[in-house]
Design an enzyme around this catalytic site. Structure first.
Site, mmCIF file in Angstrom:
data_model
loop_
_atom_site.group_PDB
_atom_site.id
_atom_site.type_symbol
_atom_site.label_atom_id
_atom_site.label_comp_id
_atom_site.label_asym_id
_atom_site.label_seq_id
_atom_site.Cartn_x
_atom_site.Cartn_y
_atom_site.Cartn_z
ATOM 1 N N ASP A 1 0.876 -1.143 -0.145
ATOM 2 C CA ASP A 1 0.063 -0.075 -0.098
ATOM 3 C C ASP A 1 0.796 1.031 -0.034
ATOM 4 O O ASP A 1 1.904 1.098 0.618
ATOM 5 C CB ASP A 1 -0.754 0.082 1.159
ATOM 6 C CG ASP A 1 -1.770 0.926 1.418
ATOM 7 O OD1 ASP A 1 -2.349 1.191 0.375
ATOM 8 O OD2 ASP A 1 -2.403 1.527 2.499
ATOM 9 N N HIS A 2 0.481 2.083 -0.713
ATOM 10 C CA HIS A 2 1.042 3.397 -0.857
ATOM 11 C C HIS A 2 2.729 3.435 -0.869
ATOM 12 O O HIS A 2 3.416 3.882 0.025
ATOM 13 C CB HIS A 2 0.865 4.395 0.552
ATOM 14 C CG HIS A 2 -0.399 4.643 0.566
ATOM 15 N ND1 HIS A 2 -1.087 6.022 -0.183
ATOM 16 C CD2 HIS A 2 -1.449 4.374 1.258
ATOM 17 C CE1 HIS A 2 -2.159 6.111 0.208
ATOM 18 N NE2 HIS A 2 -2.683 5.198 0.982
ATOM 19 N N ASP B 1 2.208 5.205 -5.327
ATOM 20 C CA ASP B 1 1.490 6.795 -4.972
ATOM 21 C C ASP B 1 2.274 7.827 -5.323
ATOM 22 O O ASP B 1 3.181 8.285 -4.414
ATOM 23 C CB ASP B 1 1.131 6.485 -3.627
ATOM 24 C CG ASP B 1 0.224 7.863 -3.198
ATOM 25 O OD1 ASP B 1 0.369 8.602 -4.033
ATOM 26 O OD2 ASP B 1 -0.214 7.941 -1.799
ATOM 27 N N GLU C 1 -2.206 6.197 -8.456
ATOM 28 C CA GLU C 1 -3.156 7.163 -7.428
ATOM 29 C C GLU C 1 -3.261 8.664 -8.225
ATOM 30 O O GLU C 1 -2.161 8.874 -8.723
ATOM 31 C CB GLU C 1 -2.814 7.337 -6.123
ATOM 32 C CG GLU C 1 -3.640 8.379 -5.562
ATOM 33 C CD GLU C 1 -3.699 8.541 -3.821
ATOM 34 O OE1 GLU C 1 -3.335 7.146 -3.233
ATOM 35 O OE2 GLU C 1 -4.268 9.358 -3.282
ATOM 36 N N HIS D 1 -7.998 9.861 4.620
ATOM 37 C CA HIS D 1 -7.402 8.875 5.654
ATOM 38 C C HIS D 1 -7.577 9.495 7.107
ATOM 39 O O HIS D 1 -7.853 10.520 7.345
ATOM 40 C CB HIS D 1 -5.981 8.949 5.403
ATOM 41 C CG HIS D 1 -5.457 8.110 4.195
ATOM 42 N ND1 HIS D 1 -5.241 8.708 2.916
ATOM 43 C CD2 HIS D 1 -5.156 6.872 3.855
ATOM 44 C CE1 HIS D 1 -4.946 7.773 2.045
ATOM 45 N NE2 HIS D 1 -4.920 6.607 2.372
ATOM 46 N N HIS E 1 -9.503 4.798 -1.054
ATOM 47 C CA HIS E 1 -8.800 4.810 0.280
ATOM 48 C C HIS E 1 -9.439 5.613 1.357
ATOM 49 O O HIS E 1 -10.408 6.242 0.906
ATOM 50 C CB HIS E 1 -7.391 5.519 0.002
ATOM 51 C CG HIS E 1 -6.483 4.692 -0.744
ATOM 52 N ND1 HIS E 1 -5.106 4.311 -0.014
ATOM 53 C CD2 HIS E 1 -6.412 3.855 -2.280
ATOM 54 C CE1 HIS E 1 -4.662 3.593 -1.003
ATOM 55 N NE2 HIS E 1 -5.427 3.639 -2.085
ATOM 56 N N ASN F 1 -10.014 0.496 1.199
ATOM 57 C CA ASN F 1 -8.964 0.222 2.137
ATOM 58 C C ASN F 1 -9.196 0.841 3.615
ATOM 59 O O ASN F 1 -9.711 1.815 3.796
ATOM 60 C CB ASN F 1 -7.802 1.281 1.747
ATOM 61 C CG ASN F 1 -6.942 0.651 0.552
ATOM 62 O OD1 ASN F 1 -7.438 -0.218 0.003
ATOM 63 N ND2 ASN F 1 -5.987 1.323 0.342
ATOM 64 N N ASP G 1 -7.576 0.956 7.487
ATOM 65 C CA ASP G 1 -6.425 0.844 8.369
ATOM 66 C C ASP G 1 -7.033 1.509 9.850
ATOM 67 O O ASP G 1 -6.741 0.852 10.808
ATOM 68 C CB ASP G 1 -5.311 1.496 7.869
ATOM 69 C CG ASP G 1 -4.054 1.156 8.701
ATOM 70 O OD1 ASP G 1 -3.928 0.518 9.890
ATOM 71 O OD2 ASP G 1 -2.858 1.799 8.561
ATOM 72 N N THR G 2 -7.355 2.690 9.773
ATOM 73 C CA THR G 2 -7.590 3.250 10.896
ATOM 74 C C THR G 2 -8.652 2.449 11.940
ATOM 75 O O THR G 2 -8.195 2.397 13.033
ATOM 76 C CB THR G 2 -8.215 4.696 10.712
ATOM 77 O OG1 THR G 2 -7.248 5.469 9.882
ATOM 78 C CG2 THR G 2 -8.589 5.398 12.022
HETATM 79 P P1 13P Z 1 -8.364 4.578 6.931
HETATM 80 O O1 13P Z 1 -7.296 5.662 7.367
HETATM 81 O O2 13P Z 1 -9.543 5.214 6.660
HETATM 82 O O3 13P Z 1 -8.215 3.562 7.571
HETATM 83 O O4 13P Z 1 -7.759 4.251 5.212
HETATM 84 C C1 13P Z 1 -6.605 3.431 5.230
HETATM 85 C C2 13P Z 1 -6.126 3.461 3.895
HETATM 86 O O5 13P Z 1 -6.695 4.332 2.916
HETATM 87 C C3 13P Z 1 -4.868 2.653 3.583
HETATM 88 O O6 13P Z 1 -4.349 2.924 2.291
HETATM 89 O O1 G3H Z 2 -2.621 4.959 4.219
HETATM 90 C C1 G3H Z 2 -2.142 4.055 4.817
HETATM 91 C C2 G3H Z 2 -2.103 3.818 6.111
HETATM 92 O O2 G3H Z 2 -3.410 4.271 6.861
HETATM 93 C C3 G3H Z 2 -0.999 4.656 6.624
HETATM 94 O O3 G3H Z 2 -0.148 3.664 7.101
HETATM 95 O O4 G3H Z 2 1.220 4.647 8.685
HETATM 96 O O5 G3H Z 2 1.743 2.601 7.823
HETATM 97 O O6 G3H Z 2 2.341 4.520 6.387
HETATM 98 P P1 G3H Z 2 1.369 3.929 7.486
HETATM 99 ZN ZN ZN Z 3 -4.637 4.814 1.459
#
Ligand code: 13P
Ligand code: G3H
Ligand code: ZN
Length: 286
Positions: free
Chosen positions: A83-84, A105, A135, A181, A210, A232, A234-235
């Site tokens: 990712d990214h 990205d 992206e 994000h 994302h 996507n 993560d948070t």
């Molecule tokens: P969130 O921060 O909304 O979880 O998004 C995660 C993301 O886009 C990872 O690439």
């Molecule tokens: O967008 C991606 C994640 O939310 C940020 O991840 O802190 O591992 O770079 P990272």
């Molecule tokens: Zn992202």
């Protein structure tokens, strides 16, 4: 089983649902993702970032993800994606460690530079059978820009998106339609017309959303209708994980076996992922 991200996205598109792509940083989180996928009988994508590669070590995190997939999912397809990737070198690192799906990205660069670097990545990646996500436009994160951005200036321009994909041959595209994000306040409503235009110009390109942690039912449905095949997250996983750690520090501080803490954290993350999978499948034709 470890599977191709391309096939996973195609399968989702054909069946009218979206795939969850979940960021992980350790064994417990990988297990949470894979166990949720197995329980729900559906493919998912496990993703890592450069920060996680630095945190765990490239080969270590690769082997952990691969081992959990091999050991815990005999039949459910699981993708494994960078990712990214913010630079050409990061993408090379990921491909060298064995990954077969990467994101470049370069959305922080000018359109011309974005095209140049994405094209370079695609040439290298496709020669090795690696899938590439590009992206265009910005899905901001906290601290990156003013909390109240001029969304029209940072969202994906549909014509430019078409140009970028035609020029680079990238396999999928992360779009910016007001999504953001982490805890960055999103545009009150995503720009659906913009998403529709992007999808009309690029009907065969899987679109990636994302910043989907806080996406709710109606937004998911509208996005899937307009070509989004992957969200996507993560948070929300970080919140679930950290909440458990905080509880143990404050309320259960007499428990000193870290495995008890990590077991609860893993289960909390898995529960969140299962809910996200249900949400992303609401439009499923199956
Ligand atoms: P969130 O921060 O909304 O979880 O998004 C995660 C993301 O886009 C990872 O690439
Ligand atoms: O967008 C991606 C994640 O939310 C940020 O991840 O802190 O591992 O770079 P990272
Ligand atoms: Zn992202």
């Amino acid at each position: 089983m470890l599977a191709s991200v391309k096939n996973i996205l195609e399968e989702a598109k054909a069946n009218g649902y979206a795939v969850g792509a979940f960021n992980v940083f350790n064994m417990e989180e990988v297990q949470a993702v894979v166990r949720a996928a197995v329980k729900k009988h559906t493919p998912v994508i496990v993703q890592i970032t450069e920060k996680t590669m630095n945190y765990a070590g490239d080969k270590v995190i690769y082997d952990v993800v691969k081992a959990v997939i091999d050991r815990e999912s005999a039949t459910i397809p699981i993708g494994f994606h960078l990712d990214h990737g913010y630079s050409f070198d990061t993408v090379v690192r990921a491909i060298e460690m064995g990954m077969n799906s990467v994101m470049i990205d370069a959305s922080h660069k000018s359109l011309q530079e974005n095209i140049q670097i994405t094209r370079r990545v695609v040439e290298l990646a496709h020669a090795k059978g690696v899938f590439v996500q590009a992206e265009l436009g910005k899905a901001p994160r906290l601290g990156e820009m003013s909390a109240d951005p001029d969304w029209d200036k940072i969202m994906t321009n549909p014509m430019e998106a078409q140009w970028l994909i035609n020029e680079t041959k990238a396999d999928s595209l992360a779009v910016a339609i007001g999504n953001a994000h982490d805890f960055f306040r999103e545009r009150p409503e995503p720009d659906w017309e913009r998403l529709e235009s992007i999808h009309k110009l690029l009907p065969d390109t899987p679109l990636i959303m994302h910043g989907a942690s806080d996406w709710v039912n109606h937004k998911v449905v509208e996005a899937v209708k307009r070509g989004v095949v992957c969200f996507n997250v993560d948070t929300d996983l970080r919140i679930a994980f950290n909440t458990v750690l905080c509880q143990f520090t404050h309320d259960k501080c007499d428990i000193i076996d870290p495995r008890k803490v990590m077991t609860e954290a893993r289960e909390a993350v898995q529960r969140v992922i299962e809910k996200k999978i249900d949400l992303f499948h609401e439009t499923s034709k199956k």
